[in-house]
Design a protein around this motif. Structure first.
Motif, PDB file in Angstrom:
ATOM      1  N   THR A  27       3.650  30.024  68.991  1.00  0.00           N
ATOM      2  CA  THR A  27       4.715  30.429  68.070  1.00  0.00           C
ATOM      3  C   THR A  27       5.927  29.523  68.224  1.00  0.00           C
ATOM      4  OG1 THR A  27       3.958  32.731  68.120  1.00  0.00           O
ATOM      5  CG2 THR A  27       6.202  32.338  67.367  1.00  0.00           C
ATOM      6  N   SER A  28       6.316  29.225  69.459  1.00  0.00           N
ATOM      7  CA  SER A  28       7.482  28.365  69.697  1.00  0.00           C
ATOM      8  C   SER A  28       7.252  26.963  69.119  1.00  0.00           C
ATOM      9  CB  SER A  28       7.764  28.271  71.195  1.00  0.00           C
ATOM     10  OG  SER A  28       8.135  29.531  71.711  1.00  0.00           O
ATOM     11  N   MET A  29       6.033  26.440  69.306  1.00  0.00           N
ATOM     12  CA  MET A  29       5.730  25.112  68.785  1.00  0.00           C
ATOM     13  C   MET A  29       5.742  25.104  67.266  1.00  0.00           C
ATOM     14  SD  MET A  29       2.695  24.082  71.461  1.00  0.00           S
ATOM     15  CE  MET A  29       2.252  22.567  70.603  1.00  0.00           C
ATOM     16  N   ALA A  30       5.242  26.176  66.657  1.00  0.00           N
ATOM     17  CA  ALA A  30       5.237  26.260  65.194  1.00  0.00           C
ATOM     18  C   ALA A  30       6.661  26.368  64.652  1.00  0.00           C
ATOM     19  CB  ALA A  30       4.411  27.463  64.745  1.00  0.00           C
ATOM     20  N   VAL A  31       7.513  27.122  65.334  1.00  0.00           N
ATOM     21  CA  VAL A  31       8.915  27.222  64.920  1.00  0.00           C
ATOM     22  C   VAL A  31       9.571  25.840  64.988  1.00  0.00           C
ATOM     23  CG1 VAL A  31      11.178  28.106  65.619  1.00  0.00           C
ATOM     24  CG2 VAL A  31       9.229  29.648  65.502  1.00  0.00           C
ATOM     25  N   GLY A  32       9.309  25.108  66.064  1.00  0.00           N
ATOM     26  CA  GLY A  32       9.859  23.759  66.184  1.00  0.00           C
ATOM     27  C   GLY A  32       9.371  22.844  65.079  1.00  0.00           C
ATOM     28  N   TYR A  57      11.650  21.122  57.780  1.00  0.00           N
ATOM     29  CA  TYR A  57      12.546  21.624  56.723  1.00  0.00           C
ATOM     30  C   TYR A  57      14.017  21.563  57.107  1.00  0.00           C
ATOM     31  CZ  TYR A  57       8.160  23.186  54.759  1.00  0.00           C
ATOM     32  OH  TYR A  57       6.881  23.220  54.254  1.00  0.00           O
ATOM     33  N   GLN A  58      14.307  20.880  58.233  1.00  0.00           N
ATOM     34  CA  GLN A  58      15.694  20.683  58.662  1.00  0.00           C
ATOM     35  C   GLN A  58      16.479  21.997  58.670  1.00  0.00           C
ATOM     36  OE1 GLN A  58      16.961  17.492  59.671  1.00  0.00           O
ATOM     37  NE2 GLN A  58      14.724  17.269  59.683  1.00  0.00           N
ATOM     38  N   THR A  59      15.951  22.959  59.377  1.00  0.00           N
ATOM     39  CA  THR A  59      16.587  24.279  59.440  1.00  0.00           C
ATOM     40  C   THR A  59      16.795  24.673  60.902  1.00  0.00           C
ATOM     41  OG1 THR A  59      16.431  26.561  58.673  1.00  0.00           O
ATOM     42  CG2 THR A  59      14.393  25.551  59.445  1.00  0.00           C
ATOM     43  N   ASP A  60      17.469  25.796  61.114  1.00  0.00           N
ATOM     44  CA  ASP A  60      17.727  26.237  62.483  1.00  0.00           C
ATOM     45  C   ASP A  60      16.576  27.101  62.992  1.00  0.00           C
ATOM     46  OD1 ASP A  60      18.589  29.325  62.144  1.00  0.00           O
ATOM     47  OD2 ASP A  60      19.433  28.148  60.484  1.00  0.00           O
ATOM     48  N   THR A  73      16.152  30.803  61.486  1.00  0.00           N
ATOM     49  CA  THR A  73      15.612  30.806  60.123  1.00  0.00           C
ATOM     50  C   THR A  73      14.125  30.460  60.131  1.00  0.00           C
ATOM     51  OG1 THR A  73      17.756  30.159  59.194  1.00  0.00           O
ATOM     52  CG2 THR A  73      15.809  29.781  57.826  1.00  0.00           C
ATOM     53  N   ALA A  74      13.743  29.476  60.928  1.00  0.00           N
ATOM     54  CA  ALA A  74      12.339  29.078  61.000  1.00  0.00           C
ATOM     55  C   ALA A  74      11.477  30.220  61.511  1.00  0.00           C
ATOM     56  CB  ALA A  74      12.189  27.854  61.909  1.00  0.00           C
ATOM     57  N   PHE A  75      11.975  30.920  62.527  1.00  0.00           N
ATOM     58  CA  PHE A  75      11.202  32.044  63.056  1.00  0.00           C
ATOM     59  C   PHE A  75      11.079  33.166  62.035  1.00  0.00           C
ATOM     60  CE2 PHE A  75      10.973  36.178  65.188  1.00  0.00           C
ATOM     61  CZ  PHE A  75       9.795  36.013  65.906  1.00  0.00           C
ATOM     62  N   ARG A  83       7.655  34.641  60.605  1.00  0.00           N
ATOM     63  CA  ARG A  83       7.341  36.067  60.792  1.00  0.00           C
ATOM     64  C   ARG A  83       7.102  36.745  59.456  1.00  0.00           C
ATOM     65  NH1 ARG A  83      12.342  39.295  62.637  1.00  0.00           N
ATOM     66  NH2 ARG A  83      12.809  38.759  60.470  1.00  0.00           N
ATOM     67  N   ASP A  84       7.970  36.478  58.458  1.00  0.00           N
ATOM     68  CA  ASP A  84       7.823  37.119  57.151  1.00  0.00           C
ATOM     69  C   ASP A  84       6.533  36.699  56.464  1.00  0.00           C
ATOM     70  OD1 ASP A  84      10.227  38.362  57.583  1.00  0.00           O
ATOM     71  OD2 ASP A  84      11.401  36.982  56.328  1.00  0.00           O
ATOM     72  N   HIS A  85       6.173  35.438  56.630  1.00  0.00           N
ATOM     73  CA  HIS A  85       4.911  34.959  56.037  1.00  0.00           C
ATOM     74  C   HIS A  85       3.728  35.698  56.660  1.00  0.00           C
ATOM     75  CE1 HIS A  85       2.188  32.025  54.146  1.00  0.00           C
ATOM     76  NE2 HIS A  85       1.483  32.139  55.267  1.00  0.00           N
TER      77      HIS A  85
END
Length: 210
Positions: A149-154, A160-163, A166-168, A172-174
């Motif tokens: 999960t951490s690697m996917a968030v990174g 997408y140049q986001t924080d 927001t990425a998490f 999670r919502d997806h």
């Protein structure tokens, strides 16, 4: 008032001496255990692997496959805990057996009053070991899922140049909208990235050739 009785614990008793085999088995059956008997390691092994007992009571010295060898096979092939039946002066053998899943021992000549308490103690120890193994497996799985999960968030942050928050939330919502676990979606993202990266050398080579 109805009371639920605990399911009978299944024991495998292995000894080449028919008198000891009968004696130990009869004491355990009288105490309410489900007992299976075998008079050799060769006979006991398939019985234990086909229908694993909660505990195997093994005579140390048997012709053919010894109790130590059987304990080793049971531990390697079926994670079946064992209890050693040994004669006086065989403590070195008992210590060796502990490396192959032995969780207790009885010293021959065996006294009837000693059998059930020793078996109960061995079963309790075996249950503790099983719980620890399950906890370790669950912890390992949880840590692995957390890393994915951490690697996917990174990956999403970089793409997408986001924080991070927001990425998490997007990840999670997806997962929630598709009724899936977040680590499953994360793992798919990582695999997709690996697949895309596999094409990179080919495109770089094409660029150099132009």
């Amino acid at each position: 008032m109805n009371t639920k009785t605990a399911p009978s614990r299944r024991l495998l008793v292995v000894d080449d001496d028919p008198l000891i085999l009968s004696f130990v088995s009869s004491v355990l059956k009288h105490a309410g255990y489900d007992v299976v008997q075998a008079n050799s390691g060769e006979e006991a092994l398939p019985l234990a692997l086909e229908n694993p007992p909660d505990l195997a009571l093994l005579d140390v010295t048997m012709p053919g496959m010894s109790g130590i060898e059987l304990a080793q096979r049971l531990q390697e092939e079926g994670a079946v805990p064992s209890m050693i039946l040994s004669a006086h002066g065989q403590m070195d053998i008992v210590k060796e057996a502990t490396t192959y899943g032995a969780v207790g021992y009885l010293v021959k000549p065996v006294e009837a009053a000693q059998i059930v308490p020793a078996v109960e103690a061995a079963l309790a120890r075996a249950d503790d070991i099983r719980r620890l193994r399950r906890s370790e497996i669950n912890l390992t799985a949880a840590l692995a899922a957390g890393r994915e999960t951490s690697m996917a968030v990174g990956l999403l942050m970089a793409r997408y140049q986001t924080d991070r928050d927001t990425a998490f939330e997007v990840l999670r919502d997806h997962a929630r909208s598709h009724r899936r676990k977040i680590n499953e979606v994360a793992n798919e993202l990582l695999k997709a990235e690996e697949t895309l990266n596999a094409f990179r050398p080919s495109f770089l080579e094409q660029g150099r050739n132009k």
